[in-house]
Design a protein around this motif. Structure first.
Motif, PDB file in Angstrom:
ATOM      1  N   THR A  48      21.647  -0.426  14.561  1.00  0.00           N
ATOM      2  CA  THR A  48      22.389  -1.236  13.604  1.00  0.00           C
ATOM      3  C   THR A  48      23.181  -2.258  14.409  1.00  0.00           C
ATOM      4  N   PRO A  49      22.571  -3.392  14.743  1.00  0.00           N
ATOM      5  CA  PRO A  49      23.240  -4.349  15.623  1.00  0.00           C
ATOM      6  C   PRO A  49      24.333  -5.130  14.902  1.00  0.00           C
ATOM      7  N   PHE A  50      25.321  -5.580  15.671  1.00  0.00           N
ATOM      8  CA  PHE A  50      26.382  -6.419  15.146  1.00  0.00           C
ATOM      9  C   PHE A  50      26.527  -7.648  16.048  1.00  0.00           C
ATOM     10  N   TRP A  51      27.141  -8.672  15.489  1.00  0.00           N
ATOM     11  CA  TRP A  51      27.379  -9.877  16.266  1.00  0.00           C
ATOM     12  C   TRP A  51      28.450  -9.628  17.327  1.00  0.00           C
ATOM     13  N   ASP A  52      28.440 -10.424  18.375  1.00  0.00           N
ATOM     14  CA  ASP A  52      29.458 -10.299  19.418  1.00  0.00           C
ATOM     15  C   ASP A  52      30.826 -10.732  18.906  1.00  0.00           C
ATOM     16  N   ASP A  53      30.837 -11.812  18.115  1.00  0.00           N
ATOM     17  CA  ASP A  53      32.080 -12.331  17.542  1.00  0.00           C
ATOM     18  C   ASP A  53      31.969 -12.254  16.027  1.00  0.00           C
ATOM     19  N   LEU A  54      32.950 -11.596  15.416  1.00  0.00           N
ATOM     20  CA  LEU A  54      32.884 -11.346  13.982  1.00  0.00           C
ATOM     21  C   LEU A  54      34.167 -11.758  13.293  1.00  0.00           C
ATOM     22  N   ILE A  55      34.067 -11.838  11.976  1.00  0.00           N
ATOM     23  CA  ILE A  55      35.239 -11.934  11.112  1.00  0.00           C
ATOM     24  C   ILE A  55      35.193 -10.743  10.162  1.00  0.00           C
ATOM     25  N   LEU A  56      36.243  -9.923  10.211  1.00  0.00           N
ATOM     26  CA  LEU A  56      36.373  -8.796   9.298  1.00  0.00           C
ATOM     27  C   LEU A  56      37.234  -9.239   8.126  1.00  0.00           C
ATOM     28  N   THR A  57      36.738  -9.056   6.933  1.00  0.00           N
ATOM     29  CA  THR A  57      37.498  -9.377   5.728  1.00  0.00           C
ATOM     30  C   THR A  57      37.749  -8.091   4.955  1.00  0.00           C
ATOM     31  N   ALA A  58      39.017  -7.717   4.835  1.00  0.00           N
ATOM     32  CA  ALA A  58      39.403  -6.493   4.119  1.00  0.00           C
ATOM     33  C   ALA A  58      40.042  -6.875   2.791  1.00  0.00           C
ATOM     34  N   LEU A  59      39.663  -6.162   1.743  1.00  0.00           N
ATOM     35  CA  LEU A  59      40.164  -6.436   0.399  1.00  0.00           C
ATOM     36  C   LEU A  59      41.080  -5.305  -0.048  1.00  0.00           C
ATOM     37  N   PHE A  60      42.259  -5.677  -0.582  1.00  0.00           N
ATOM     38  CA  PHE A  60      43.265  -4.709  -1.029  1.00  0.00           C
ATOM     39  C   PHE A  60      43.683  -5.019  -2.466  1.00  0.00           C
ATOM     40  N   ASP A  61      44.250  -4.012  -3.127  1.00  0.00           N
ATOM     41  CA  ASP A  61      44.862  -4.233  -4.433  1.00  0.00           C
ATOM     42  C   ASP A  61      45.978  -5.265  -4.327  1.00  0.00           C
ATOM     43  N   ALA A  62      46.279  -5.913  -5.440  1.00  0.00           N
ATOM     44  CA  ALA A  62      47.260  -7.003  -5.445  1.00  0.00           C
ATOM     45  C   ALA A  62      48.657  -6.541  -5.052  1.00  0.00           C
ATOM     46  N   HIS A  63      48.997  -5.270  -5.287  1.00  0.00           N
ATOM     47  CA  HIS A  63      50.353  -4.801  -4.997  1.00  0.00           C
ATOM     48  C   HIS A  63      50.591  -4.544  -3.511  1.00  0.00           C
ATOM     49  N   VAL A  64      49.544  -4.562  -2.691  1.00  0.00           N
ATOM     50  CA  VAL A  64      49.672  -4.277  -1.258  1.00  0.00           C
ATOM     51  C   VAL A  64      50.329  -5.462  -0.554  1.00  0.00           C
ATOM     52  N   ASP A  65      51.263  -5.173   0.343  1.00  0.00           N
ATOM     53  CA  ASP A  65      51.933  -6.199   1.148  1.00  0.00           C
ATOM     54  C   ASP A  65      51.084  -6.443   2.395  1.00  0.00           C
ATOM     55  N   GLY A  66      50.415  -7.578   2.433  1.00  0.00           N
ATOM     56  CA  GLY A  66      49.525  -7.876   3.550  1.00  0.00           C
ATOM     57  C   GLY A  66      50.236  -7.931   4.886  1.00  0.00           C
ATOM     58  N   GLU A  67      51.473  -8.451   4.892  1.00  0.00           N
ATOM     59  CA  GLU A  67      52.213  -8.545   6.153  1.00  0.00           C
ATOM     60  C   GLU A  67      52.557  -7.158   6.683  1.00  0.00           C
ATOM     61  N   GLN A  68      52.835  -6.213   5.799  1.00  0.00           N
ATOM     62  CA  GLN A  68      53.093  -4.849   6.236  1.00  0.00           C
ATOM     63  C   GLN A  68      51.833  -4.210   6.826  1.00  0.00           C
ATOM     64  N   VAL A  69      50.700  -4.548   6.243  1.00  0.00           N
ATOM     65  CA  VAL A  69      49.430  -4.046   6.792  1.00  0.00           C
ATOM     66  C   VAL A  69      49.247  -4.555   8.217  1.00  0.00           C
ATOM     67  N   LEU A  70      49.502  -5.843   8.434  1.00  0.00           N
ATOM     68  CA  LEU A  70      49.354  -6.410   9.780  1.00  0.00           C
ATOM     69  C   LEU A  70      50.343  -5.763  10.752  1.00  0.00           C
ATOM     70  N   ALA A  71      51.572  -5.512  10.288  1.00  0.00           N
ATOM     71  CA  ALA A  71      52.570  -4.869  11.151  1.00  0.00           C
ATOM     72  C   ALA A  71      52.119  -3.465  11.540  1.00  0.00           C
ATOM     73  N   HIS A  72      51.520  -2.752  10.578  1.00  0.00           N
ATOM     74  CA  HIS A  72      51.007  -1.411  10.873  1.00  0.00           C
ATOM     75  C   HIS A  72      49.893  -1.479  11.908  1.00  0.00           C
ATOM     76  N   LEU A  73      49.003  -2.455  11.763  1.00  0.00           N
ATOM     77  CA  LEU A  73      47.904  -2.600  12.717  1.00  0.00           C
ATOM     78  C   LEU A  73      48.441  -2.888  14.119  1.00  0.00           C
ATOM     79  N   GLU A  74      49.450  -3.749  14.202  1.00  0.00           N
ATOM     80  CA  GLU A  74      50.029  -4.081  15.498  1.00  0.00           C
ATOM     81  C   GLU A  74      50.611  -2.855  16.195  1.00  0.00           C
ATOM     82  N   ASN A  75      51.146  -1.928  15.409  1.00  0.00           N
ATOM     83  CA  ASN A  75      51.792  -0.755  15.978  1.00  0.00           C
ATOM     84  C   ASN A  75      50.831   0.386  16.293  1.00  0.00           C
ATOM     85  N   THR A  76      49.653   0.364  15.710  1.00  0.00           N
ATOM     86  CA  THR A  76      48.742   1.507  15.867  1.00  0.00           C
ATOM     87  C   THR A  76      47.485   1.206  16.677  1.00  0.00           C
ATOM     88  N   LEU A  77      47.074  -0.047  16.734  1.00  0.00           N
ATOM     89  CA  LEU A  77      45.851  -0.376  17.469  1.00  0.00           C
ATOM     90  C   LEU A  77      46.065  -0.212  18.970  1.00  0.00           C
TER      91      LEU A  77
END
Length: 293
Positions: A48-77
């Motif tokens: 199952t090959p993938f491209w070397d450079d990708l764009i990941l697009t994640a979809l969330f419910d409208a009530h989700v705070d996108g900036e909080q999601v990014l902050a969580h990613l910064e702290n856990t990745l």
């Protein structure tokens, strides 16, 4: 209902960790797309090959705070968060928006490919009404276009054909509308078989004109014209079968291959004289005549 959409630039090594982290934060779906126009053709069956450079697009419910999601990613990745953007995706009629992308296409002087929900622009032309569905073959891809133009410029009166790897059925239906006597359309994918059956009905093709089925189940007899718009690797591995199913002095129209794959495909068909090579972009179509005994 609106949605929160987060788009993240990524590379292949970071893809899996990003997907896992996004799902953990409540992503409803994740879409991957090529970020650098890198084609992936003919992967091995167990890959199952993938491209070397990708764009990941994640979809969330409208009530989700996108900036909080990014902050969580910064702290856990385990690596720095790549470039990311939070967007609001407005709800709309996605089916209507998808349908608006498809417009009638003129293939030859007399042949048009028209989405089934559109009115043909030229009423007295040969209008092939097509529901793209989930199967390959809408007329927009260069390989399909090359094949349609090839058969559109032939005299098909009284001819029989096989559409090997029929996809949406577009080539088989076009051949019959252009005067072919009878044909067979086969594919290894049940979805393609269903799509071909559906599109055949939309164009009033009779059951005795076109046999449709799985390539592993439908018995095939030699034909006047072999149509095979598949990739180079199966064109090579199936060469003996495709050639044997073509009558002596019959025509083979092969596509789905890139220009740099031409020599390898031709070499696999010593019993065929490929006299015409048509090209659109990087893609080519080979037209040949099977040698008579």
């Amino acid at each position: 209902m609106n949605w929160v959409q987060i788009r993240i630039e990524a590379t292949q090594p970071s893809r899996e960790a990003l997907e896992d982290a996004l799902l953990e934060t409540g992503a409803l779906s994740i879409t991957l797309e090529d970020a650098a126009d890198q084609p992936i053709l003919e992967p091995d069956l167990d890959q199952t090959p993938f491209w070397d450079d990708l764009i990941l697009t994640a979809l969330f419910d409208a009530h989700v705070d996108g900036e909080q999601v990014l902050a969580h990613l910064e702290n856990t990745l385990p690596f720095p968060l790549p470039a990311a953007k939070v967007e609001i995706l407005e709800d709309k009629d996605w089916i209507k928006a998808w349908e608006e992308n498809y417009q009638p296409i003129q293939m030859t002087d007399k042949l048009w490919i028209c989405p089934s929900w559109k009115t043909p622009p030229v009423a007295n032309a040969i209008n092939l009404m097509l529901d793209p569905g989930l199967a390959f073959g809408t007329g927009t891809h260069p390989t399909t276009s090359l094949c349609l133009k090839a058969i559109g410029n032939m005299d098909l009166t009284g001819k029989t054909f096989i559409d090997f790897g029929c996809g949406s059925g577009i080539l088989a239906i076009a051949a019959l509308l252009l005067g072919a006597k009878q044909g067979t359309a086969v594919d290894h994918d049940p979805q393609a078989v269903r799509s071909t059956e559906c599109n055949s009905e939309k164009n009033s093709i009779l059951a005795n004109q076109l046999r449709i089925g799985l390539s592993t189940e439908l018995a095939l007899a030699p034909c006047d014209i072999m149509l095979a718009n598949i990739l180079a690797s199966p064109l090579i591995s199936l060469a003996d079968q495709l050639a044997s199913l073509t009558k002596p002095s019959g025509t083979l129209i092969l596509s789905g291959l890139l220009a740099d794959q031409q020599a390898a495909v031709i070499a696999a068909y010593p019993q065929v004289n490929f006299h015409t090579v048509q090209q659109e972009g990087d893609w080519i179509c080979l037209i040949g005549t099977k040698f008579a005994p």
